[in-house]
Scaffold this active site. Structure first.
Site, PDB file in Angstrom:
ATOM      1  N   GLU A 198       0.825  -1.196   0.000  1.00  8.90           N
ATOM      2  CA  GLU A 198       0.000   0.000   0.000  1.00  8.90           C
ATOM      3  C   GLU A 198       0.865   1.255   0.000  1.00  8.90           C
ATOM      4  OE1 GLU A 198      -2.658  -0.416   3.380  1.00  8.90           O
ATOM      5  OE2 GLU A 198      -2.754  -2.588   3.071  1.00  8.90           O
ATOM      6  N   GLU A 309     -10.054   5.592   2.620  1.00 11.05           N
ATOM      7  CA  GLU A 309     -10.443   4.787   3.778  1.00 11.05           C
ATOM      8  C   GLU A 309     -10.437   5.689   5.008  1.00 11.05           C
ATOM      9  OE1 GLU A 309      -8.843   0.922   6.387  1.00 11.05           O
ATOM     10  OE2 GLU A 309      -7.825   1.520   4.546  1.00 11.05           O
TER      11      GLU A 309
END
Length: 394
Positions: A198, A309
């Protein structure tokens, strides 16, 4: 009295051993510096010799020869849609740069570790009950407190991705919440064996102690249980760049109705060495994740995700007001909503290609939403984000 004395001694012993544990952990993270730079935001950036960085605490990397340049770049990288992120810098650059053969590492403070639930969990995401986006029921996902607005592709073999993301400073309601915008490279199942790489930007008061927007990376090979961490908080990612510090503040930031600033990120698998490389902008190759860290990603990824997120702690039984992206919904468009643009994936021939069959997912579109599109200048893109709690998202 004797019993109380024994209990006091046990308590002091526990506190003492915890203190030593924290001190040792901080010492392990903060390697000897060739030079230290005080950033305007209060960070201290230590310029550590490249061979002494935390990656080499890993037993499998004791005799590792650092690969200073990738064997290959993906073809199609420098195309007509190339977007430069050179206008973006990091705040610490205002007061100096690190010399060659060193890597800049944000110094870990004692209070950083004390904010974590434990020394062991410092620098790691909380363990999640992960679900595949298409099978995730909102009630199940919300139990973890994590909410998303993402685009994704799956069903093939993927060897990397490139995207340009504009940078914002979303407001966070509580210190234990965060807001991030990132890309995910995933392999395995959404169970105990998920592999993930990520990269993106985040605002995380719990991790950094402030509300600055910061560049970050993450990796795990077991669904965030025992492996992996943010940035360089554990051994794994090998940094080669002396220019960019993981976890350091990004500047400038986009503002609603005004100037827009974005970063370009590329993650790809070197077809010769098998490492996963990370590049920031046009010229900063930051480093790589060695292939041995992973099981499924040692071969390829089975899914790529892009988007936002947040953590919704649901304090007082109400949805958080923590913002995702700019804090505005996708329909507000350019200059107000946050976006990913010029999205590409790396195929088995090491070519950057437009993604096929891109889907979207969000748990509660009335809180955070995502809308995809295609254009000549932006290629595959999407707007995403939202304010969290609002009249339609109580």
């Amino acid at each position: 009295m004797a019993v109380k004395l024994v209990l006091l001694l046990v308590f002091l012993s526990a506190v003492g051993s915890g203190g030593v544990s924290i001190s040792r952990h901080i010492k392990r993270l903060n390697k000897p510096a060739v030079k230290s730079i005080k950033s305007p935001d209060g960070d201290v950036i230590d310029c550590v010799h490249i061979s002494l960085q935390p990656a080499f605490d890993h037993p499998f990397l004791k005799d590792h020869t650092i690969q200073m340049i990738p064997s290959f770049h993906p073809d199609g990288l420098y195309d007509v849609n190339k977007v430069s992120s050179e206008s973006i810098s990091q705040l610490w650059h205002a007061n100096g740069r690190c010399p060659e053969n060193t890597v800049p590492i944000r110094r870990t403070k004692r209070e950083d570790v004390l904010r974590a639930s434990s020394v062991k969990r410092f620098g790691r995401k909380k363990q999640l009950n992960l679900k595949h986006p298409m099978s995730a029921e909102p009630d199940l996902v919300n139990q973890s407190g994590h909410q998303h607005a993402i685009a994704y592709v799956e069903g093939g073999k993927y060897y990397g991705t490139k995207a340009t993301i504009n940078v914002w400073n979303p407001q966070i309601q509580q210190h234990n919440e965060f807001s991030l915008s990132q890309l995910w490279i995933l392999g395995g199942t959404f169970g105990q064996d998920l592999n993930s790489i990520e990269a993106g930007w985040q605002v995380s008061p719990d991790l950094y102690g402030d509300n600055n927007t910061r560049l970050f990376t993450y990796w795990t090979s077991d669904a965030y249980q025992a492996t992996g961490c943010y940035n360089l908080f554990c051994s794994g990612f090998i940094q080669i760049s002396s220019e960019i510090a993981m976890g350091a503040s990004i500047s400038p930031i986009s503002n609603s109705g005004g100037s827009q600033y974005d970063i370009s990120l590329l993650v790809w698998k070197d077809p010769k060495e098998g490492h996963w490389w990370l590049q920031f902008g046009d010229k900063y190759v930051l480093g790589y994740w060695p292939s041995f860290l992973f099981s499924y990603l040692a071969d390829s990824a089975s899914m790529i995700e892009w988007g936002g997120e947040v953590v919704n702690s649901d304090a007082g039984g109400q949805h958080t007001t923590t913002q995702m992206g700019s804090g505005l919904f996708p329909e507000d468009g350019f200059g107000k909503a946050s976006y990913f643009r010029n999205i590409q994936v790396v195929d088995e021939s090491n070519n950057l290609k437009p993604p096929k069959g891109m889907g979207t997912f969000t748990e509660q579109s009335n809180c955070y939403d995502v809308q995809i599109g295609i254009s000549g200048d932006w290629g595959h893109y999407f707007y995403y984000g939202g304010p969290g709690r609002n009249p339609n998202c109580p």
